[in-house]
Design a protein around this motif. Structure first.
Motif, PDB file in Angstrom:
ATOM      1  N   ALA A   1       0.832  -1.209   0.000  1.00 29.54           N
ATOM      2  CA  ALA A   1       0.000   0.000   0.000  1.00 29.54           C
ATOM      3  C   ALA A   1       0.863   1.253   0.000  1.00 29.54           C
ATOM      4  O   ALA A   1       0.594   2.204  -0.749  1.00 29.54           O
ATOM      5  N   THR A   2       1.897   1.261   0.813  1.00 33.40           N
ATOM      6  CA  THR A   2       2.799   2.415   0.854  1.00 33.40           C
ATOM      7  C   THR A   2       3.430   2.637  -0.514  1.00 33.40           C
ATOM      8  O   THR A   2       3.467   3.766  -1.027  1.00 33.40           O
ATOM      9  N   TRP A   3       3.908   1.566  -1.130  1.00 31.43           N
ATOM     10  CA  TRP A   3       4.545   1.660  -2.446  1.00 31.43           C
ATOM     11  C   TRP A   3       3.538   2.120  -3.501  1.00 31.43           C
ATOM     12  O   TRP A   3       3.825   2.995  -4.302  1.00 31.43           O
ATOM     13  N   LEU A   4       2.338   1.530  -3.489  1.00 32.85           N
ATOM     14  CA  LEU A   4       1.314   1.891  -4.479  1.00 32.85           C
ATOM     15  C   LEU A   4       0.865   3.343  -4.318  1.00 32.85           C
ATOM     16  O   LEU A   4       0.624   4.040  -5.306  1.00 32.85           O
ATOM     17  N   ASN A   5       0.758   3.812  -3.084  1.00 33.25           N
ATOM     18  CA  ASN A   5       0.379   5.209  -2.861  1.00 33.25           C
ATOM     19  C   ASN A   5       1.479   6.167  -3.329  1.00 33.25           C
ATOM     20  O   ASN A   5       1.186   7.297  -3.705  1.00 33.25           O
ATOM     21  N   SER A   6       2.716   5.708  -3.326  1.00 33.19           N
ATOM     22  CA  SER A   6       3.834   6.529  -3.817  1.00 33.19           C
ATOM     23  C   SER A   6       4.002   6.424  -5.325  1.00 33.19           C
ATOM     24  O   SER A   6       4.745   7.210  -5.914  1.00 33.19           O
TER      25      SER A   6
ATOM     26  N   TYR B   1      -8.192  -4.574   2.034  1.00 32.98           N
ATOM     27  CA  TYR B   1      -7.112  -4.120   2.905  1.00 32.98           C
ATOM     28  C   TYR B   1      -6.313  -3.006   2.235  1.00 32.98           C
ATOM     29  O   TYR B   1      -6.010  -1.981   2.863  1.00 32.98           O
ATOM     30  N   LEU B   2      -5.960  -3.184   0.961  1.00 29.78           N
ATOM     31  CA  LEU B   2      -5.203  -2.138   0.260  1.00 29.78           C
ATOM     32  C   LEU B   2      -6.004  -0.838   0.185  1.00 29.78           C
ATOM     33  O   LEU B   2      -5.454   0.245   0.396  1.00 29.78           O
ATOM     34  N   VAL B   3      -7.305  -0.953  -0.082  1.00 30.51           N
ATOM     35  CA  VAL B   3      -8.160   0.239  -0.145  1.00 30.51           C
ATOM     36  C   VAL B   3      -8.234   0.897   1.229  1.00 30.51           C
ATOM     37  O   VAL B   3      -8.182   2.126   1.352  1.00 30.51           O
ATOM     38  N   SER B   4      -8.299   0.092   2.293  1.00 30.15           N
ATOM     39  CA  SER B   4      -8.338   0.653   3.652  1.00 30.15           C
ATOM     40  C   SER B   4      -7.042   1.386   3.994  1.00 30.15           C
ATOM     41  O   SER B   4      -7.021   2.219   4.899  1.00 30.15           O
ATOM     42  N   ARG B   5      -5.985   1.097   3.271  1.00 30.65           N
ATOM     43  CA  ARG B   5      -4.681   1.750   3.488  1.00 30.65           C
ATOM     44  C   ARG B   5      -4.438   2.883   2.491  1.00 30.65           C
ATOM     45  O   ARG B   5      -3.320   3.341   2.339  1.00 30.65           O
ATOM     46  N   GLY B   6      -5.506   3.320   1.808  1.00 28.27           N
ATOM     47  CA  GLY B   6      -5.408   4.517   0.977  1.00 28.27           C
ATOM     48  C   GLY B   6      -5.248   4.300  -0.513  1.00 28.27           C
ATOM     49  O   GLY B   6      -5.205   5.265  -1.281  1.00 28.27           O
ATOM     50  N   VAL B   7      -5.163   3.069  -0.970  1.00 34.21           N
ATOM     51  CA  VAL B   7      -5.067   2.821  -2.405  1.00 34.21           C
ATOM     52  C   VAL B   7      -6.448   3.044  -3.009  1.00 34.21           C
ATOM     53  O   VAL B   7      -7.439   2.487  -2.527  1.00 34.21           O
ATOM     54  N   ASP B   8      -6.534   3.891  -4.034  1.00 36.57           N
ATOM     55  CA  ASP B   8      -7.803   4.238  -4.659  1.00 36.57           C
ATOM     56  C   ASP B   8      -8.466   2.992  -5.238  1.00 36.57           C
ATOM     57  O   ASP B   8      -7.857   2.257  -6.011  1.00 36.57           O
ATOM     58  N   VAL B   9      -9.719   2.768  -4.883  1.00 38.90           N
ATOM     59  CA  VAL B   9     -10.450   1.583  -5.310  1.00 38.90           C
ATOM     60  C   VAL B   9     -10.551   1.486  -6.832  1.00 38.90           C
ATOM     61  O   VAL B   9     -10.637   0.386  -7.384  1.00 38.90           O
ATOM     62  N   SER B  10     -10.496   2.614  -7.533  1.00 42.60           N
ATOM     63  CA  SER B  10     -10.596   2.580  -8.997  1.00 42.60           C
ATOM     64  C   SER B  10      -9.328   2.006  -9.649  1.00 42.60           C
ATOM     65  O   SER B  10      -9.340   1.674 -10.827  1.00 42.60           O
ATOM     66  N   ARG B  11      -8.265   1.867  -8.878  1.00 43.35           N
ATOM     67  CA  ARG B  11      -7.007   1.325  -9.398  1.00 43.35           C
ATOM     68  C   ARG B  11      -6.883  -0.175  -9.203  1.00 43.35           C
ATOM     69  O   ARG B  11      -5.931  -0.788  -9.683  1.00 43.35           O
ATOM     70  N   VAL B  12      -7.824  -0.792  -8.478  1.00 45.27           N
ATOM     71  CA  VAL B  12      -7.661  -2.172  -8.037  1.00 45.27           C
ATOM     72  C   VAL B  12      -8.849  -3.027  -8.471  1.00 45.27           C
ATOM     73  O   VAL B  12      -9.995  -2.597  -8.362  1.00 45.27           O
ATOM     74  N   TRP B  13      -8.591  -4.233  -8.953  1.00 41.88           N
ATOM     75  CA  TRP B  13      -9.640  -5.211  -9.207  1.00 41.88           C
ATOM     76  C   TRP B  13      -9.129  -6.601  -8.859  1.00 41.88           C
ATOM     77  O   TRP B  13      -7.936  -6.834  -8.797  1.00 41.88           O
ATOM     78  N   ALA B  14     -10.078  -7.509  -8.592  1.00 38.37           N
ATOM     79  CA  ALA B  14      -9.713  -8.824  -8.062  1.00 38.37           C
ATOM     80  C   ALA B  14     -10.401  -9.934  -8.847  1.00 38.37           C
ATOM     81  O   ALA B  14     -11.538  -9.790  -9.282  1.00 38.37           O
ATOM     82  N   LYS B  15      -9.680 -11.051  -8.974  1.00 33.01           N
ATOM     83  CA  LYS B  15     -10.218 -12.227  -9.658  1.00 33.01           C
ATOM     84  C   LYS B  15      -9.706 -13.483  -8.972  1.00 33.01           C
ATOM     85  O   LYS B  15      -8.502 -13.623  -8.729  1.00 33.01           O
ATOM     86  N   GLY B  16     -10.617 -14.399  -8.635  1.00 35.71           N
ATOM     87  CA  GLY B  16     -10.238 -15.676  -8.051  1.00 35.71           C
ATOM     88  C   GLY B  16     -10.151 -16.751  -9.124  1.00 35.71           C
ATOM     89  O   GLY B  16     -11.058 -16.888  -9.941  1.00 35.71           O
ATOM     90  N   TYR B  17      -9.085 -17.502  -9.102  1.00 35.46           N
ATOM     91  CA  TYR B  17      -8.860 -18.544 -10.109  1.00 35.46           C
ATOM     92  C   TYR B  17      -8.955 -19.960  -9.545  1.00 35.46           C
ATOM     93  O   TYR B  17      -8.697 -20.921 -10.267  1.00 35.46           O
ATOM     94  N   GLY B  18      -9.273 -20.090  -8.283  1.00 36.22           N
ATOM     95  CA  GLY B  18      -9.381 -21.419  -7.693  1.00 36.22           C
ATOM     96  C   GLY B  18      -8.044 -22.128  -7.682  1.00 36.22           C
ATOM     97  O   GLY B  18      -7.005 -21.522  -7.420  1.00 36.22           O
TER      98      GLY B  18
END
Length: 184
Positions: free
Chosen positions: A96-101, A136-153
């Motif tokens: 999160a720190t790295w992504l925010n920077s 968790y990343l969004v709770s640490r300040g990473v903008d939600v519009s930058r992040v998406w998730a996919k489960g592959y089993g």
């Protein structure tokens, strides 16, 4: 007409002169300038534990290599769980720190599971893991519009194995940097 090789046709003194001329010609073909261009200079080692590993001295801050080498992109989970433990949170805090920077990067979170349940259950669990990392990343300040998730089993196992220490490698979320959104 019989062909005589050049060196056998020459006398002893002539051979010496021809050999010297060949050596001088080869010596004039120095490749030190090319070698200096092709091989990067090695950063001096100070003996400190944070010295870059040989070959990684020129990793640019904010690059994907910087993220992979210095931050870490894998978050691991216990069996049948999508709960973040303290080690996972420490990794994600660094991410999160790295992504925010480095706001130029987008993030695709890929969730995975081992083979400890049915395929559909493992796909659901891997999605829950990816969603937990995203939250968790969004709770640490990473903008939600930058992040998406996919489960592959368990379709993309690191290793196909039966031992517990091996299976843990498959229970993970991998944080992948992107420059544009792709399909989940």
């Amino acid at each position: 007409m019989r062909k005589i090789p050049l060196m056998s046709a020459l006398t002893g003194y002539s051979r010496l002169l021809v050999s010297a001329a060949i050596l001088l010609t080869l010596a004039a073909c120095s490749t030190t300038d090319i070698a200096e261009i092709e091989e990067p200079t090695v950063a001096p080692m100070t003996g400190q534990t944070n010295d870059p590993a040989p070959g990684f001295e020129n990793v640019k801050a904010g690059s994907e290599e910087d993220f992979i080498l210095n931050i870490g992109r894998r978050t691991y989970f216990t069996q049948d769980s999508a709960t973040l433990d303290p080690v996972a949170k420490a990794t994600l805090d660094k991410q999160a720190t790295w992504l925010n920077s480095n706001p130029q990067w987008l993030v695709k979170l890929q969730g995975f599971a081992d083979d400890s349940g049915s395929g559909s259950a493992m796909t659901t669990l891997s999605q829950r893991r990816a969603d937990a990392v995203m939250a968790y990343l969004v709770s640490r300040g990473v903008d939600v519009s930058r992040v998406w998730a996919k489960g592959y089993g368990n379709d993309r196992e690191v290793r196909d194995c039966t031992s517990r220490s091996c299976k843990v490698q498959n229970r993970r979320v991998v944080t992948n940097l992107r420059t544009q959104h792709d399909s989940v």
